[in-house]
Design a protein around this motif. Structure first.
Motif, mmCIF file in Angstrom:
data_model
loop_
_atom_site.group_PDB
_atom_site.id
_atom_site.type_symbol
_atom_site.label_atom_id
_atom_site.label_comp_id
_atom_site.label_asym_id
_atom_site.label_seq_id
_atom_site.Cartn_x
_atom_site.Cartn_y
_atom_site.Cartn_z
ATOM 1 N N UNK A 22 6.880 64.881 89.748
ATOM 2 C CA UNK A 22 8.303 65.169 89.637
ATOM 3 C C UNK A 22 8.899 64.165 88.653
ATOM 4 N N UNK A 23 10.156 64.327 88.279
ATOM 5 C CA UNK A 23 10.779 63.354 87.378
ATOM 6 C C UNK A 23 11.211 62.107 88.158
ATOM 7 N N UNK A 24 11.190 60.963 87.474
ATOM 8 C CA UNK A 24 11.615 59.718 88.119
ATOM 9 C C UNK A 24 10.471 59.072 88.871
ATOM 10 N N UNK A 25 10.626 57.802 89.184
ATOM 11 C CA UNK A 25 9.532 57.067 89.809
ATOM 12 C C UNK A 25 9.561 57.160 91.338
ATOM 13 N N UNK A 26 10.690 56.879 91.961
ATOM 14 C CA UNK A 26 10.857 56.984 93.411
ATOM 15 C C UNK A 26 9.813 56.180 94.189
ATOM 16 N N UNK A 27 9.479 55.014 93.652
ATOM 17 C CA UNK A 27 8.519 54.158 94.364
ATOM 18 C C UNK A 27 7.068 54.560 94.163
ATOM 19 N N UNK A 28 6.833 55.499 93.264
ATOM 20 C CA UNK A 28 5.479 56.034 93.087
ATOM 21 C C UNK A 28 4.486 54.990 92.580
ATOM 22 N N UNK A 29 4.868 54.258 91.530
ATOM 23 C CA UNK A 29 3.938 53.300 90.934
ATOM 24 C C UNK A 29 3.526 52.209 91.917
ATOM 25 N N UNK A 30 4.511 51.660 92.610
ATOM 26 C CA UNK A 30 4.206 50.599 93.572
ATOM 27 C C UNK A 30 3.280 51.112 94.670
ATOM 28 N N UNK A 31 3.562 52.312 95.147
ATOM 29 C CA UNK A 31 2.730 52.859 96.221
ATOM 30 C C UNK A 31 1.322 53.149 95.716
ATOM 31 N N UNK A 32 1.218 53.674 94.515
ATOM 32 C CA UNK A 32 -0.105 53.972 93.957
ATOM 33 C C UNK A 32 -0.936 52.700 93.835
ATOM 34 N N UNK A 33 -0.302 51.612 93.400
ATOM 35 C CA UNK A 33 -1.018 50.343 93.268
ATOM 36 C C UNK A 33 -1.453 49.821 94.640
ATOM 37 N N UNK A 34 -0.567 49.945 95.619
ATOM 38 C CA UNK A 34 -0.895 49.493 96.979
ATOM 39 C C UNK A 34 -2.040 50.322 97.556
ATOM 40 N N UNK A 35 -1.979 51.639 97.322
ATOM 41 C CA UNK A 35 -3.028 52.514 97.863
ATOM 42 C C UNK A 35 -4.383 52.192 97.246
ATOM 43 N N UNK A 36 -4.368 51.869 95.971
ATOM 44 C CA UNK A 36 -5.644 51.542 95.333
ATOM 45 C C UNK A 36 -6.258 50.314 95.996
ATOM 46 N N UNK A 37 -5.420 49.319 96.276
ATOM 47 C CA UNK A 37 -5.918 48.124 96.964
ATOM 48 C C UNK A 37 -6.481 48.471 98.334
ATOM 49 N N UNK A 38 -5.765 49.319 99.062
ATOM 50 C CA UNK A 38 -6.208 49.691 100.414
ATOM 51 C C UNK A 38 -7.492 50.507 100.372
ATOM 52 N N UNK A 39 -7.586 51.403 99.399
ATOM 53 C CA UNK A 39 -8.784 52.244 99.300
ATOM 54 C C UNK A 39 -10.036 51.401 99.067
ATOM 55 N N UNK A 40 -9.875 50.344 98.279
ATOM 56 C CA UNK A 40 -11.004 49.450 97.994
ATOM 57 C C UNK A 40 -11.612 48.853 99.257
ATOM 58 N N UNK A 41 -10.767 48.704 100.285
ATOM 59 C CA UNK A 41 -11.228 48.066 101.524
ATOM 60 C C UNK A 41 -11.962 49.032 102.438
ATOM 61 N N UNK A 71 -13.206 60.926 104.916
ATOM 62 C CA UNK A 71 -12.411 61.232 106.114
ATOM 63 C C UNK A 71 -11.636 60.002 106.575
ATOM 64 N N UNK A 72 -12.277 58.839 106.506
ATOM 65 C CA UNK A 72 -11.597 57.615 106.938
ATOM 66 C C UNK A 72 -10.389 57.337 106.041
ATOM 67 N N UNK A 73 -10.571 57.501 104.749
ATOM 68 C CA UNK A 73 -9.464 57.258 103.826
ATOM 69 C C UNK A 73 -8.352 58.289 104.008
ATOM 70 N N UNK A 74 -8.730 59.538 104.206
ATOM 71 C CA UNK A 74 -7.720 60.585 104.398
ATOM 72 C C UNK A 74 -6.850 60.287 105.623
ATOM 73 N N UNK A 75 -7.460 59.709 106.658
ATOM 74 C CA UNK A 75 -6.748 59.452 107.918
ATOM 75 C C UNK A 75 -6.068 58.091 107.951
ATOM 76 N N UNK A 76 -6.279 57.260 106.923
ATOM 77 C CA UNK A 76 -5.691 55.912 106.880
ATOM 78 C C UNK A 76 -4.164 56.022 107.011
#
Lengths: 127, 127
Positions: A22-41, A71-76
């Motif tokens: 969608x147009x605009x950020x709406x917290x998207x970038x910050x969340x994407x960066x946080x999710x990448x960190x979490x996924x690594x774990x 499945x674990x990541x999907x349910x995180x």
């Protein structure tokens, strides 16, 4: 993150996520960066490759060692919250495809070419 | 091409091509457009999704009905020529992963949300 994921020899799994923002950020970038960190774990996380063009269409491929890891990541819990926001705010449309990688190769073999030992750019994965 | 590929119910195959471009065009865009036209003519071609960021890192996912279709496209004479140019001129690096898609879904379910019938954005593929 580096653009290419260093993945082990197949088989492993790929989750192919294609999306139109969608147009605009709406917290998207910050969340994407946080999710990448979490996924690594998450045990079984192998890596991620992601890009988005100027038109807002993006492809992210996440690599996993097993279906259980997917499945674990999907349910995180944090990922679940992000998925809900994604549906409500961030994505005009998306598709998710879960696939099992059977084989992989890479190139070009620039070092090989310099060494004069042939034209093949199809090195085995990890070469 | 439209950004999203309209693919049938799985199973089908995905060829995930991630690449870092060299600088300059060197005929890349014209060849890519020609190849897309040629790929469409290969029996078993299901669609393609592709994007590249400003940093030159791109992901193209091509969908195929069978391994035989992938093999036919890989051996296509024009595609072979483009592969050789790609290794020599267009790509600083690339990875190719061949995967079998097991399941797929899409979202968000904006029409469903408007109809007030639930939060789920995970519609079956093709919905």
């Amino acid at each position: 993150m580096p653009p290419f994921a260093t993945t082990p020899e197949p088989p492993y799994y790929a989750v192919i996520f294609t999306s139109a923002r969608t147009e605009g950020d709406w917290g998207y970038r910050d969340t994407a960066a946080m999710l990448e960190e979490l996924a690594r774990e998450v045990p079984g996380y192998l890596g991620m490759e992601s890009t988005r063009g100027e038109d807002g269409f993006g492809i992210t491929v996440c690599y996993w060692a097993s279906e259980a890891a997917i499945a674990e990541w999907k349910a995180h819990i944090e990922h679940q919250a992000a998925q809900a926001r994604g549906r409500r705010e961030w994505y005009a449309h998306y598709k998710i495809r879960v696939a099992k990688v059977a084989r992989a190769y890479s190139g070009p073999a620039r070092k090989v070419l310099i060494a004069g030992s042939g034209e093949s750019g199809e090195l085995p994965e990890g070469a």
